[in-house]
Design a protein around this motif. Structure first.
Motif, PDB file in Angstrom:
ATOM      1  N   THR A   1       0.825  -1.206   0.000  1.00 19.32           N
ATOM      2  CA  THR A   1       0.000   0.000   0.000  1.00 19.32           C
ATOM      3  C   THR A   1       0.859   1.255   0.000  1.00 19.32           C
ATOM      4  OG1 THR A   1      -0.250  -0.078   2.412  1.00 19.32           O
ATOM      5  CG2 THR A   1      -1.998  -1.100   1.100  1.00 19.32           C
ATOM      6  N   LYS A   2       2.009   1.205   0.660  1.00 17.73           N
ATOM      7  CA  LYS A   2       2.930   2.352   0.640  1.00 17.73           C
ATOM      8  C   LYS A   2       3.489   2.556  -0.761  1.00 17.73           C
ATOM      9  CE  LYS A   2       4.249   1.743   5.432  1.00 17.73           C
ATOM     10  NZ  LYS A   2       5.251   1.175   6.315  1.00 17.73           N
ATOM     11  N   THR A   3       3.865   1.467  -1.415  1.00 23.07           N
ATOM     12  CA  THR A   3       4.428   1.542  -2.762  1.00 23.07           C
ATOM     13  C   THR A   3       3.450   2.190  -3.735  1.00 23.07           C
ATOM     14  OG1 THR A   3       5.725  -0.447  -2.359  1.00 23.07           O
ATOM     15  CG2 THR A   3       5.394   0.171  -4.659  1.00 23.07           C
ATOM     16  N   TYR A   4       2.151   1.856  -3.608  1.00 20.68           N
ATOM     17  CA  TYR A   4       1.140   2.360  -4.534  1.00 20.68           C
ATOM     18  C   TYR A   4       0.359   3.546  -3.978  1.00 20.68           C
ATOM     19  CZ  TYR A   4       2.118  -1.692  -7.376  1.00 20.68           C
ATOM     20  OH  TYR A   4       2.755  -2.620  -8.161  1.00 20.68           O
ATOM     21  N   SER A   5       0.828   4.118  -2.870  1.00 23.75           N
ATOM     22  CA  SER A   5       0.183   5.278  -2.246  1.00 23.75           C
ATOM     23  C   SER A   5      -1.293   5.046  -1.955  1.00 23.75           C
ATOM     24  CB  SER A   5       0.358   6.525  -3.124  1.00 23.75           C
ATOM     25  OG  SER A   5       1.720   6.809  -3.298  1.00 23.75           O
ATOM     26  N   VAL A   6      -1.613   3.868  -1.453  1.00 24.56           N
ATOM     27  CA  VAL A   6      -2.972   3.545  -1.024  1.00 24.56           C
ATOM     28  C   VAL A   6      -2.985   3.649   0.494  1.00 24.56           C
ATOM     29  CG1 VAL A   6      -4.723   1.723  -0.930  1.00 24.56           C
ATOM     30  CG2 VAL A   6      -3.313   2.001  -2.976  1.00 24.56           C
ATOM     31  N   SER A   7      -4.022   4.256   1.037  1.00 21.81           N
ATOM     32  CA  SER A   7      -4.086   4.469   2.481  1.00 21.81           C
ATOM     33  C   SER A   7      -5.250   3.726   3.111  1.00 21.81           C
ATOM     34  CB  SER A   7      -4.211   5.965   2.780  1.00 21.81           C
ATOM     35  OG  SER A   7      -3.127   6.665   2.247  1.00 21.81           O
TER      36      SER A   7
END
Length: 130
Positions: free
Chosen positions: A42-48
């Protein structure tokens, strides 16, 4: 029910969390990132993802011994969820309903209605408690 993949559509809204809770209570397997690696992805794809969703998934994995996997999809939610049925493949899907009025559903469309009418697997629509 071993070997079944059950998709739960989660966009971190309250209605999707209701669907996730329902699935975690009523079904034994869920659908493809291992939960242990989900926060890195999720950090890699900027998903929160919100804390509550992660807690529900962790609790299901720990208490029921279920393998929880995640898949991040980008694009039109109805079409991406429809495609996931075959890509994963899913034995069934659980999705939340926002409870749109007839007018809003006609103007905006309904992801859950689209999935119910087009998916090649059984679909359970969970309404959020009002």
């Amino acid at each position: 029910m071993a070997g079944r993949n059950i998709g739960v559509a989660v966009d971190f809204s309250s209605c999707s969390k209701a669907a996730l809770r329902w699935a975690s209570t009523n079904l034994t397997r869920s659908a493809l990132i291992p939960l242990a690696e989900f926060s890195d992805v999720t950090k890699t794809y900027s998903v929160s993802p919100d804390k509550e969703t992660i807690e529900i998934l962790t609790q299901v994995a720990n208490q029921r011994g279920i393998e929880v996997f995640a898949k991040i999809l980008y694009g039109d939610p109805a079409k991406k969820l429809y495609e996931a049925v075959d890509l994963v493949p899913l034995s069934c899907m659980v999705i939340g309903s926002r409870g749109l009025s007839t007018l809003k559903r006609a103007l905006m469309g309904s992801v859950s209605t689209y999935i119910v009418n087009h998916a090649a697997c059984p679909v359970t629509v969970v309404k959020e408690n009002m």
